[in-house]
Scaffold this motif. Structure first.
Motif, mmCIF file in Angstrom:
data_model
loop_
_atom_site.group_PDB
_atom_site.id
_atom_site.type_symbol
_atom_site.label_atom_id
_atom_site.label_comp_id
_atom_site.label_asym_id
_atom_site.label_seq_id
_atom_site.Cartn_x
_atom_site.Cartn_y
_atom_site.Cartn_z
ATOM 1 N N ASN A 111 0.857 -1.171 0.000
ATOM 2 C CA ASN A 111 0.000 0.000 0.000
ATOM 3 C C ASN A 111 0.903 1.234 0.000
ATOM 4 N N LEU A 113 0.405 4.195 0.785
ATOM 5 C CA LEU A 113 0.288 4.981 2.006
ATOM 6 C C LEU A 113 1.072 4.349 3.151
ATOM 7 N N GLU A 114 1.132 3.016 3.179
ATOM 8 C CA GLU A 114 1.957 2.365 4.195
ATOM 9 C C GLU A 114 3.434 2.645 3.932
ATOM 10 N N ALA A 117 3.877 5.792 5.553
ATOM 11 C CA ALA A 117 3.693 5.646 6.993
ATOM 12 C C ALA A 117 4.913 5.034 7.680
ATOM 13 N N VAL A 146 -0.420 4.636 14.362
ATOM 14 C CA VAL A 146 0.317 3.530 13.737
ATOM 15 C C VAL A 146 0.735 2.577 14.841
ATOM 16 N N GLY A 150 0.986 -2.870 9.017
ATOM 17 C CA GLY A 150 -0.362 -3.287 8.636
ATOM 18 C C GLY A 150 -1.420 -3.008 9.680
ATOM 19 N N PHE A 152 -3.239 0.038 11.435
ATOM 20 C CA PHE A 152 -3.464 1.478 11.432
ATOM 21 C C PHE A 152 -4.874 1.774 11.936
ATOM 22 N N ARG A 154 -7.366 4.943 11.877
ATOM 23 C CA ARG A 154 -7.547 6.297 11.354
ATOM 24 C C ARG A 154 -8.296 7.158 12.362
ATOM 25 N N TRP A 330 -7.400 2.312 -1.569
ATOM 26 C CA TRP A 330 -6.986 1.240 -0.650
ATOM 27 C C TRP A 330 -6.739 1.866 0.722
ATOM 28 N N LEU A 332 -5.897 2.521 4.565
ATOM 29 C CA LEU A 332 -5.053 1.868 5.557
ATOM 30 C C LEU A 332 -5.879 1.297 6.696
ATOM 31 N N ASP A 333 -6.995 1.934 6.992
ATOM 32 C CA ASP A 333 -7.902 1.455 8.040
ATOM 33 C C ASP A 333 -9.280 1.235 7.427
#
Length: 346
Positions: A111, A113-114, A117, A146, A150, A152, A154, A330, A332-333
């Motif tokens: 991902n 965004l990960e 992160a 965080v 994997g 997360f 929000r 996609w 994260l949460d």
């Protein structure tokens, strides 16, 4: 020690990197598409996808050669699988799948965004979970707890526009060019942030989320009201906009600090803005929190962060099959409660 090859193609940067589990970047390449998209004032998805298709394979060869390695020496292939412009995401992910299959190596579908992160953990070995992350980019503006790879939670998102988008659109209104974020930051250095009374949406409210549409519209209206604005007006408007956006980011982040533990981390393309970084560092100091920000080059899209996310996931056995899908969105949460507002980014 493991070595992961990372591929990034989610927007308008084609990037490849080799990163080790002991945080060495063995080699990396980033190819910008700014010149191709500048005449349009923004990223054209079809042009971006075509450039990725032309550049990605030769860049993989170059990066491997620079590191003195072959695919046989690599322990995993990490490729951005979303979110992003779907054409570019598909090209990068298909390339990653082909390399993984040809070399019989595990695929890690990352991902994007990960990648952002976890990027601070690539350059700061002492950063441990949990931490509070402000993720700010052209397409996203989120606060996340965080808690692990994997994992997360929000805490806030934008109910309309991302802060990076507001930077880009405001730059376009002022005629500052593309990409807008760096252009606004440069212009703001010579400007008066008090000249234009711009709004700070949701400042001081109990609403946890962000909103930048009103600020962006206020820039448009204020600029249109000027008579033949010149360079000083550009600088003053840029400084006024940057100050307003920063105030919003700091206010919402301060609110999240009441419910999230650990250091304050900022990542994403907008995190390369020195004014915003300075304000957040001051916020963290006020609250007795450690502040962590990756180097500016690691904040914008790159493959080193994708490779590092691959390293972290590979160490936990989090690998993917060759049927891993490309995703335009996609979160994260995925369990986060819906936020009100049109155009909410997951």
């Amino acid at each position: 020690m493991s070595i992961v090859l990372g591929l990034e193609s989610s927007c308008d940067e084609t990037a490849v990197a080799l990163v080790t589990s002991d945080r060495q970047i063995l080699a990396q390449r980033i190819a910008s598409q700014d010149e191709a998209h500048r005449p349009f004032g923004g990223v054209v998805p079809e042009l971006a996808a075509r450039a990725h298709a032309e550049r990605l394979a030769p860049m993989v060869e170059t990066v491997l050669a620079e590191a003195g390695l072959t695919l046989a020496d690599v322990d995993g292939i990490a490729a951005t699988a979303g979110p992003g412009l779907i054409g570019g995401v598909m090209i990068g992910l298909v390339t990653g799948k082909a390399l993984a299959m040809a070399a019989d190596k595990p695929l890690i579908a990352v991902n994007h965004l990960e990648g952002h992160a976890l990027s601070a953990r690539l350059t700061d070995s002492s950063l441990e979970f949990p931490y509070l992350l402000l993720l700010v980019s052209g397409g996203h503006c989120q606060l996340l707890a965080v808690e692990g790879v994997g994992r997360f939670r929000r805490l806030a998102t934008t109910i309309d526009d991302a802060v990076g988008e507001a930077f880009d659109k405001s730059a376009k209104v002022m005629g500052l060019g593309f990409p807008g974020g760096p252009a606004v930051e440069r212009a703001a250095r010579g400007g008066d942030p008090r000249r234009f009374a711009l709004p700070r949406p949701l400042l001081g409210t109990d609403e946890p989320h962000f909103s930048f549409a009103g600020l962006k519209s206020a820039v448009l209206r204020s600029w249109a009201a000027l008579d033949a604005p010149g360079a000083q007006a550009q600088a003053d408007m840029a400084a006024s906009f940057q100050a307003a956006a920063t105030d919003c980011l700091v206010d919402r982040t301060a609110r999240a600090m009441a419910v999230a533990k650990g250091p304050l981390v900022v990542a994403g393309g907008v995190a390369s803005n020195a004014h915003i970084r300075g304000a957040l560092a001051g916020l963290a100091e006020t609250h007795g929190r450690r502040f962590v920000a990756p180097p500016a080059w690691l904040c914008t899209d790159n493959a080193a962060m994708i490779a590092w996310a691959g390293v972290e996931r590979l160490a936990l056995g989090l690998v993917d099959g060759l049927d891993a899908p490309a995703r335009a969105r996609w979160p994260l949460d995925p369990d986060a409660a819906p936020a009100r507002g049109a155009g909410v980014r997951a």
